[in-house]
Design a protein around this motif. Structure first.
Motif, PDB file in Angstrom:
ATOM      1  N   THR A  20       0.869   9.262   2.868  1.00 30.79           N
ATOM      2  CA  THR A  20       0.716   9.264   1.417  1.00 30.79           C
ATOM      3  C   THR A  20       0.992   8.919   0.263  1.00 30.79           C
ATOM      4  O   THR A  20       2.941   8.550   0.790  1.00 30.79           O
ATOM      5  N   LYS A  21       0.846   8.552  -0.785  1.00 30.77           N
ATOM      6  CA  LYS A  21       1.838   8.265  -1.760  1.00 30.77           C
ATOM      7  C   LYS A  21       2.119   8.748  -2.572  1.00 30.77           C
ATOM      8  O   LYS A  21       2.779  10.182  -1.744  1.00 30.77           O
ATOM      9  N   ILE A  22       3.933   8.807  -3.045  1.00 27.22           N
ATOM     10  CA  ILE A  22       4.545   9.642  -3.956  1.00 27.22           C
ATOM     11  C   ILE A  22       4.235  10.262  -4.708  1.00 27.22           C
ATOM     12  O   ILE A  22       4.209  11.181  -5.264  1.00 27.22           O
ATOM     13  N   PHE A  23       3.256  10.235  -5.873  1.00 28.81           N
ATOM     14  CA  PHE A  23       2.841  10.822  -6.244  1.00 28.81           C
ATOM     15  C   PHE A  23       0.973  10.956  -6.714  1.00 28.81           C
ATOM     16  O   PHE A  23       0.736  11.921  -7.716  1.00 28.81           O
ATOM     17  N   CYS A  24       0.913  10.873  -5.686  1.00 25.42           N
ATOM     18  CA  CYS A  24      -0.864  11.666  -5.240  1.00 25.42           C
ATOM     19  C   CYS A  24      -1.109  11.163  -3.874  1.00 25.42           C
ATOM     20  O   CYS A  24      -0.289  10.951  -3.199  1.00 25.42           O
ATOM     21  N   ASP A  25      -2.083  11.571  -3.975  1.00 25.42           N
ATOM     22  CA  ASP A  25      -2.947  11.222  -2.223  1.00 25.42           C
ATOM     23  C   ASP A  25      -3.774  10.442  -1.839  1.00 25.42           C
ATOM     24  O   ASP A  25      -3.615  10.171  -0.755  1.00 25.42           O
ATOM     25  N   CYS A  26      -3.100   9.133  -2.183  1.00 22.94           N
ATOM     26  CA  CYS A  26      -3.496   7.949  -2.073  1.00 22.94           C
ATOM     27  C   CYS A  26      -3.557   7.268  -0.845  1.00 22.94           C
ATOM     28  O   CYS A  26      -2.289   7.816  -0.409  1.00 22.94           O
ATOM     29  N   ALA A  27      -4.403   6.822   0.625  1.00 21.84           N
ATOM     30  CA  ALA A  27      -3.105   6.771   1.592  1.00 21.84           C
ATOM     31  C   ALA A  27      -1.525   5.730   1.690  1.00 21.84           C
ATOM     32  O   ALA A  27      -2.407   4.217   0.984  1.00 21.84           O
ATOM     33  N   VAL A  28      -1.270   5.139   2.705  1.00 23.26           N
ATOM     34  CA  VAL A  28      -0.215   3.830   2.716  1.00 23.26           C
ATOM     35  C   VAL A  28      -0.685   3.609   3.586  1.00 23.26           C
ATOM     36  O   VAL A  28      -0.944   4.059   5.309  1.00 23.26           O
ATOM     37  N   GLU A  29      -1.001   2.250   3.784  1.00 19.55           N
ATOM     38  CA  GLU A  29      -1.401   1.417   4.964  1.00 19.55           C
ATOM     39  C   GLU A  29      -1.579   0.189   4.843  1.00 19.55           C
ATOM     40  O   GLU A  29      -2.673  -0.685   3.947  1.00 19.55           O
ATOM     41  N   PHE A  30      -0.599  -0.582   5.712  1.00 15.27           N
ATOM     42  CA  PHE A  30      -0.361  -1.914   5.743  1.00 15.27           C
ATOM     43  C   PHE A  30      -1.108  -2.747   5.814  1.00 15.27           C
ATOM     44  O   PHE A  30      -2.480  -2.504   7.134  1.00 15.27           O
ATOM     45  N   GLY A  31      -1.798  -3.477   4.975  1.00 14.00           N
ATOM     46  CA  GLY A  31      -2.676  -4.787   5.448  1.00 14.00           C
ATOM     47  C   GLY A  31      -4.457  -4.721   5.113  1.00 14.00           C
ATOM     48  O   GLY A  31      -5.278  -4.987   5.338  1.00 14.00           O
ATOM     49  N   ALA A  32      -4.783  -3.153   4.341  1.00 16.80           N
ATOM     50  CA  ALA A  32      -5.688  -2.640   3.662  1.00 16.80           C
ATOM     51  C   ALA A  32      -6.252  -3.678   2.735  1.00 16.80           C
ATOM     52  O   ALA A  32      -5.685  -4.416   1.933  1.00 16.80           O
ATOM     53  N   ALA A  33      -7.699  -4.351   2.035  1.00 18.40           N
ATOM     54  CA  ALA A  33      -7.639  -4.521   1.435  1.00 18.40           C
ATOM     55  C   ALA A  33      -8.078  -4.351  -0.038  1.00 18.40           C
ATOM     56  O   ALA A  33      -7.446  -3.410   0.069  1.00 18.40           O
TER      57      ALA A  33
END
Ligand SMILES: [Zn+2]
Length: 477
Positions: A20-33
């Motif tokens: 997940t990102k550094i300051f929130c729970d958003c996913a880290v994913e290369f190539g997502a829409a």
């Protein structure tokens, strides 16, 4: 000859391999829409509060320690203020005067000599978004998925003297990051990005010359090309008595030249101040030591061990430690065979050729180190010849089957039965009196055609050493 000395410093951004990102729970994913992994925190909505992802901190500390930096028990985040369309908060959370790590180094080998390149600092920060220029006209599109992806910035001392040293430094840095599981460092996906500062000064002068900065080079080769071009450009200007303008350049891959993007006049004053929404970081000595314990054997140490323990040539050790997975693959094979150099030959030869030809990664191949070692064992004990083993390995790579089953299925067992080979040899000799005559007349090469006939008769299954001996024995009588 040039009267100038080149001074290069590198700033490398490495994307940390967190989920997940550094300051929130958003996913880290290369190539997502575009804009599918965003939330109020990464969008910089008023009132949204950042919370530090501990995994990012852990990786930053591990990276600092692997680069021989001192990790202070206290650090903090700061706001770096600037307005840019891909940065919705109009500031970036970064670290200014109290970074995670300081005063480290990387060791490189330049023409056989070891050289240390100092590392000024390693600090944590968040990534910005990505702008794409619309193909449909005069517009820019922004994707904020990348906003808030954790990065470390690794700043080197101006200790680098040539474009080649810069490339060697980057290669070593990348392999340390990969070995330690900090980042995959895929330059093509932007998970490792490099900016370079370069200036020239008269040999013997202490003060640095005016520098230019080359931004965002996307491959190690381009870093070297860009720096070489910029070195020549600055040399020409200085030799003509002209001044270097401090500016930011972009390297154009197609033309091989650097072009100015902006001059120093519009460089920003970032007005750093401490980030009020994040608490200071306090680390216990034990916490730092736990991170140190996570560091595996580093590439340089592994290369040294491969040379000392397995008797490999330096070149092989270099190739086989290019990535952690490859080095582990070799380790797993070499420790199971009589002669590790033979394992090295198979891996650097047929195995890597297969991987390259099929655009695979080592971790995707179907043959385990155990299976490869078993194949090498079968060559060793004379069950199959090296030549047959090449075909066996190919089938193994395609099917994932063991060497023994492939050999059994294809009826490939080498003929090492002396009686059987003598019978065939006698027939071959009787059928080729000319070759025997030639041999007896002193043409030693004539034996080759007899051996060739034998291999043909046995469909390549005859043990070549034995065939040689037997034929020599029979025709020298
Ligand atoms: Zn978010």
């Amino acid at each position: 000859m040039s009267h100038f000395e080149t001074v290069i410093g590198l700033e490398v951004h490495v994307e940390l391999g967190t989920k997940t990102k550094i300051f929130c729970d958003c996913a880290v994913e290369f190539g997502a829409a575009p804009n599918t992994h965003v939330c109020p925190v990464c969008l910089g909505s008023p009132g949204a509060l950042p919370v530090l992802n501990e995994d990012a901190l852990k990786l930053a500390i591990r990276a600092s320690l692997a680069l021989h930096c001192t990790v202070s028990q206290q650090s903090k985040f700061d706001r770096k203020n600037y307005f840019y369309p891909d940065s919705p908060k109009a500031y970036q959370i970064s670290q200014y005067d109290e970074p995670v790590g300081e005063h480290g180094y990387i060791e490189i080998t330049v023409q056989g000599e070891k050289k240390r390149i100092g590392i000024t600092r390693v600090h944590l920060e968040e990534d910005a978004g990505k702008l794409t220029h619309s193909p449909f006209g005069n517009a820019s599109l922004v994707d904020l998925n990348r906003v808030g992806i954790p990065l470390i910035e690794i700043v080197s001392e101006p200790d680098i003297r040539t474009a080649e040293e810069a490339r060697l430094y980057l290669e070593e840095l990348k392999s340390i990051m990969q070995f330690c599981g900090i980042s995959e460092c895929k330059m093509e996906e932007g998970s490792l990005r490099c900016d370079a500062n370069i200036s020239l000064r008269p040999v013997g002068q202490e003060a640095l010359g005016t520098k230019t900065e080359i931004k965002n080079m996307n491959s190690f080769r381009n870093v070297q090309r860009g720096l070489e071009y910029e070195e020549q450009r600055q040399t020409k200007l200085l030799l003509r008595g002209e001044d270097i303008v401090q500016e930011t350049m972009r390297f154009q891959e197609e033309t091989g030249v650097t072009v100015a993007m902006r001059s120093k006049e519009d460089a920003h004053d970032y007005r750093y101040f401490p980030e009020p929404d994040l608490p200071r970081i306090y680390l216990s000595a034990e916490y730092i030591e736990e991170r140190r314990a996570e560091i595996p054997e580093l590439p340089a140490a592994r290369r040294k061990r491969f040379i000392e323990e397995y008797g490999l040539p330096a070149y092989d050790a270099e190739v086989l430690t290019a990535t952690r997975v490859l080095s582990e693959y070799f380790d797993g094979t070499a420790s199971r065979v009589r002669d590790p150099k033979i394992a090295s030959n198979w891996i650097m030869g047929d195995l890597l050729a297969y991987v390259k030809a099929n655009s695979l990664e080592i971790e995707q191949i179907k043959v385990s180190p155990e299976q490869l070692a078993a194949l090498i064992g079968l060559i060793d004990e004379g069950t199959i010849s090296s030549k047959m083993a090449k075909d066996v390995l190919k089938t193994m790579l395609e099917s994932g089957k063991d060497a023994k089953s492939v050999i059994a299925e294809q009826g490939l067992v080498q003929i090492s039965d002396e009686g059987e080979l003598r019978e065939i040899a006698a027939r071959v000799i009787a059928a080729n009196p000319k070759s025997v005559e030639d041999f007896k007349a002193g043409k030693e090469k004539a034996i080759g055609s007899l051996v060739g006939q034998m291999m043909k008769e046995t469909k390549g299954k005859a043990n070549p050493q034995l065939v040689n001996q037997i034929i020599l024995d029979l025709i020298s009588r």
